[in-house]
Design a protein around this motif. Sequence first.
Motif, PDB file in Angstrom:
ATOM      1  N   MET A   1      55.461 -42.731  33.118  1.00 58.21           N
ATOM      2  CA  MET A   1      56.492 -42.892  32.245  1.00 58.21           C
ATOM      3  C   MET A   1      57.455 -44.031  32.534  1.00 58.21           C
ATOM      4  O   MET A   1      57.875 -43.883  33.729  1.00 58.21           O
ATOM      5  N   LYS A   2      57.946 -45.042  31.826  1.00 52.61           N
ATOM      6  CA  LYS A   2      58.728 -46.068  32.122  1.00 52.61           C
ATOM      7  C   LYS A   2      60.122 -45.918  31.666  1.00 52.61           C
ATOM      8  O   LYS A   2      60.399 -45.532  30.485  1.00 52.61           O
ATOM      9  N   ILE A   3      61.258 -45.847  32.420  1.00 46.51           N
ATOM     10  CA  ILE A   3      62.642 -45.414  32.376  1.00 46.51           C
ATOM     11  C   ILE A   3      63.552 -46.382  32.609  1.00 46.51           C
ATOM     12  O   ILE A   3      63.628 -46.893  33.555  1.00 46.51           O
ATOM     13  N   LEU A   4      64.592 -46.674  31.456  1.00 44.34           N
ATOM     14  CA  LEU A   4      65.501 -47.576  31.852  1.00 44.34           C
ATOM     15  C   LEU A   4      66.830 -46.991  32.024  1.00 44.34           C
ATOM     16  O   LEU A   4      67.192 -45.861  30.975  1.00 44.34           O
ATOM     17  N   ILE A   5      67.659 -47.085  32.907  1.00 36.57           N
ATOM     18  CA  ILE A   5      68.934 -46.424  33.231  1.00 36.57           C
ATOM     19  C   ILE A   5      70.097 -47.493  33.150  1.00 36.57           C
ATOM     20  O   ILE A   5      69.696 -48.668  33.578  1.00 36.57           O
ATOM     21  N   THR A   6      71.069 -47.055  32.496  1.00 36.65           N
ATOM     22  CA  THR A   6      72.349 -47.881  32.331  1.00 36.65           C
ATOM     23  C   THR A   6      73.579 -46.848  32.348  1.00 36.65           C
ATOM     24  O   THR A   6      73.349 -45.852  32.431  1.00 36.65           O
ATOM     25  N   ASN A   7      74.776 -47.378  32.207  1.00 37.02           N
ATOM     26  CA  ASN A   7      75.781 -46.715  32.231  1.00 37.02           C
ATOM     27  C   ASN A   7      77.110 -47.659  32.036  1.00 37.02           C
ATOM     28  O   ASN A   7      77.015 -48.806  31.628  1.00 37.02           O
ATOM     29  N   ASP A   8      78.397 -46.794  31.968  1.00 36.31           N
ATOM     30  CA  ASP A   8      79.467 -48.136  31.799  1.00 36.31           C
ATOM     31  C   ASP A   8      80.245 -47.849  32.906  1.00 36.31           C
ATOM     32  O   ASP A   8      81.611 -48.326  33.025  1.00 36.31           O
TER      33      ASP A   8
ATOM     34  N   HIS B   1      61.525 -39.057  39.982  1.00 36.61           N
ATOM     35  CA  HIS B   1      60.434 -37.890  39.897  1.00 36.61           C
ATOM     36  C   HIS B   1      59.703 -37.845  38.688  1.00 36.61           C
ATOM     37  O   HIS B   1      58.719 -37.275  38.479  1.00 36.61           O
ATOM     38  N   PHE B   2      60.349 -38.646  37.592  1.00 41.49           N
ATOM     39  CA  PHE B   2      59.686 -38.614  36.408  1.00 41.49           C
ATOM     40  C   PHE B   2      58.895 -39.754  35.999  1.00 41.49           C
ATOM     41  O   PHE B   2      58.086 -39.792  34.976  1.00 41.49           O
ATOM     42  N   GLY B   3      59.027 -40.794  36.548  1.00 44.43           N
ATOM     43  CA  GLY B   3      58.478 -42.112  36.357  1.00 44.43           C
ATOM     44  C   GLY B   3      59.055 -43.609  36.780  1.00 44.43           C
ATOM     45  O   GLY B   3      59.951 -43.184  37.852  1.00 44.43           O
ATOM     46  N   GLU B   4      58.657 -44.538  36.324  1.00 44.42           N
ATOM     47  CA  GLU B   4      59.062 -45.692  37.215  1.00 44.42           C
ATOM     48  C   GLU B   4      60.642 -46.189  36.565  1.00 44.42           C
ATOM     49  O   GLU B   4      60.382 -46.296  35.155  1.00 44.42           O
ATOM     50  N   VAL B   5      61.522 -46.476  37.413  1.00 48.56           N
ATOM     51  CA  VAL B   5      62.781 -46.382  37.041  1.00 48.56           C
ATOM     52  C   VAL B   5      63.283 -47.994  37.198  1.00 48.56           C
ATOM     53  O   VAL B   5      62.934 -48.590  38.078  1.00 48.56           O
TER      54      VAL B   5
ATOM     55  N   LYS C   1      58.794 -52.236  26.018  1.00 51.24           N
ATOM     56  CA  LYS C   1      59.939 -51.281  25.725  1.00 51.24           C
ATOM     57  C   LYS C   1      59.832 -50.135  26.784  1.00 51.24           C
ATOM     58  O   LYS C   1      58.769 -49.863  26.885  1.00 51.24           O
ATOM     59  N   PRO C   2      60.695 -49.411  27.529  1.00 47.93           N
ATOM     60  CA  PRO C   2      60.613 -48.194  28.004  1.00 47.93           C
ATOM     61  C   PRO C   2      60.392 -47.120  27.136  1.00 47.93           C
ATOM     62  O   PRO C   2      60.288 -47.108  26.110  1.00 47.93           O
ATOM     63  N   ASP C   3      59.705 -46.086  27.545  1.00 49.69           N
ATOM     64  CA  ASP C   3      59.411 -44.678  26.791  1.00 49.69           C
ATOM     65  C   ASP C   3      60.513 -44.093  26.652  1.00 49.69           C
ATOM     66  O   ASP C   3      60.765 -43.448  25.501  1.00 49.69           O
ATOM     67  N   ILE C   4      61.952 -44.032  27.326  1.00 56.13           N
ATOM     68  CA  ILE C   4      62.975 -43.587  27.198  1.00 56.13           C
ATOM     69  C   ILE C   4      64.134 -44.295  27.866  1.00 56.13           C
ATOM     70  O   ILE C   4      64.055 -44.923  29.068  1.00 56.13           O
ATOM     71  N   VAL C   5      65.532 -44.030  27.464  1.00 61.40           N
ATOM     72  CA  VAL C   5      66.667 -44.777  28.032  1.00 61.40           C
ATOM     73  C   VAL C   5      67.663 -43.491  28.530  1.00 61.40           C
ATOM     74  O   VAL C   5      67.807 -42.786  27.575  1.00 61.40           O
ATOM     75  N   PHE C   6      68.035 -43.638  29.589  1.00 60.71           N
ATOM     76  CA  PHE C   6      69.173 -42.711  30.065  1.00 60.71           C
ATOM     77  C   PHE C   6      70.406 -43.604  30.426  1.00 60.71           C
ATOM     78  O   PHE C   6      70.233 -44.557  31.074  1.00 60.71           O
TER      79      PHE C   6
ATOM     80  N   VAL D   1      67.515 -29.809  32.513  1.00 61.88           N
ATOM     81  CA  VAL D   1      67.439 -30.221  31.227  1.00 61.88           C
ATOM     82  C   VAL D   1      66.477 -31.514  30.919  1.00 61.88           C
ATOM     83  O   VAL D   1      66.019 -31.604  30.096  1.00 61.88           O
ATOM     84  N   VAL D   2      66.622 -32.320  32.087  1.00 63.95           N
ATOM     85  CA  VAL D   2      65.621 -33.434  31.880  1.00 63.95           C
ATOM     86  C   VAL D   2      64.166 -32.969  31.726  1.00 63.95           C
ATOM     87  O   VAL D   2      63.294 -33.672  30.883  1.00 63.95           O
ATOM     88  N   GLU D   3      63.746 -32.129  32.440  1.00 64.63           N
ATOM     89  CA  GLU D   3      62.219 -31.463  32.461  1.00 64.63           C
ATOM     90  C   GLU D   3      62.204 -31.188  30.976  1.00 64.63           C
ATOM     91  O   GLU D   3      60.857 -31.371  30.455  1.00 64.63           O
ATOM     92  N   VAL D   4      62.968 -30.518  30.483  1.00 68.17           N
ATOM     93  CA  VAL D   4      62.684 -30.034  28.872  1.00 68.17           C
ATOM     94  C   VAL D   4      62.490 -30.933  27.756  1.00 68.17           C
ATOM     95  O   VAL D   4      61.840 -31.306  26.912  1.00 68.17           O
ATOM     96  N   ILE D   5      63.448 -32.314  28.288  1.00 69.42           N
ATOM     97  CA  ILE D   5      63.727 -33.404  27.207  1.00 69.42           C
ATOM     98  C   ILE D   5      62.455 -33.993  27.306  1.00 69.42           C
ATOM     99  O   ILE D   5      61.811 -34.590  26.353  1.00 69.42           O
ATOM    100  N   VAL D   6      61.657 -34.259  28.539  1.00 72.88           N
ATOM    101  CA  VAL D   6      60.713 -35.159  28.750  1.00 72.88           C
ATOM    102  C   VAL D   6      59.650 -34.538  28.354  1.00 72.88           C
ATOM    103  O   VAL D   6      58.405 -35.001  27.530  1.00 72.88           O
ATOM    104  N   GLN D   7      59.461 -33.144  28.272  1.00 71.62           N
ATOM    105  CA  GLN D   7      58.200 -32.362  27.928  1.00 71.62           C
ATOM    106  C   GLN D   7      58.000 -32.541  26.239  1.00 71.62           C
ATOM    107  O   GLN D   7      57.229 -32.073  25.678  1.00 71.62           O
TER     108      GLN D   7
END
Length: 261
Positions: free
Chosen positions: A1-8, A25-29, A86-91, A148-154
Motif C-alpha cells: 500500500m502506498k500512503i501519502l501523508i501531509t498536515n498543516d 507498518h501499513f505500507g510505503e509512506v 496516485k497513492p492508495d490513501i492520503v492521511f 482505528v487505522v487498522e479498521v480503515i485499511v481493512q
Amino acid sequence: MKILITNDDGIFAPGVQALADLLSHFGEVTVVCPETEKSAYSHKITLRQPLKLKKVDFASHAEAFAVNGSPADCVKLGMEVLLPEKPDIVFSGINIGPNVGRDLYYSGTIAAAQEAMLYQVPSVSVSLETFDSRKIKFDIVKQLLYQVVEVIVQNKIPKNLMLNVNLPYTSKELCKGVRVVPMDLSVSRYNFAGLNDPHGHIYYWLKDHYHELELNEGTDYHLLREGYVTISPIELVHTRKRRIDQLTRWFYQYTNLQEEK
C-alpha cells in the motif's frame, strides 16, 4: 500500500512524525508537508508565486518533502508532480488540536484530505484533542490510532468520501470507544475579541472558545470531550439532483427562451 501523508502544522511537527511511524507498518509512506505551520488555511492553493519542493531529512524511513505552500498545495504537488502514480490513501495529521464542527470549512488539515478526494483518492484527516505539543506522549496516541487505522485499511473507503477522525488524548484502555457522528455546524468556536493599541485603535483577534462551548449531546464536540474517538464521514458531492430539479422549476419560464425565439 502506498500512503501519502501531509498536515498543516509543518513538516517537522511531532504529529507528522508520529503518523509516519505508525503508517509505516501499513505500507510505503511519502510525506509532503508545508515547510511552516499553515493552520486555518482552509482549501487555499497558491496561484501567484512559484512553489518549491525540497527534500528533507526525516527521522523515519519515509521520503519527506517540504513545500513553501498550503496543505492543499502539498497534496496537489504530490499527486501531479512527485509520485509516479496516485497513492492508495492520503492521511492528513496528526493535527495538534481537534477539528470539529465548523472547522470543516477552516481547517488546513481537513482541506488537504478533501484535496485528495478531488483526485478520487480515499483520505483521512486525524486530529488530537490537546493543544500543547510539548507534553504529548505520542506512544499513547499511536496505540489508540493504530486500532482505528487498522479498521480503515481493512475496509475500503469509497473514492468520494473522506473521514474526519478526532482522538481524545487518552490511552486505548481508557478510551470509551468509537462513535461515527456528523460535525456539529451549529456551534461557533472562534469569535472576535477587540483589543486597544497604544494609539487608540481597535484590533480584532479570533479567540478559541473550545473549552467554553455548550455541548449538544451526541455531537462530535460532546462525544470527543467525553472520551470517545469521533469519526465524521464527509462526502464530495455538493449539488444533489433534487436541488437541481427544484431550482429548474423556479426558473422554468427562463429555460426555454432561446427555443421560443
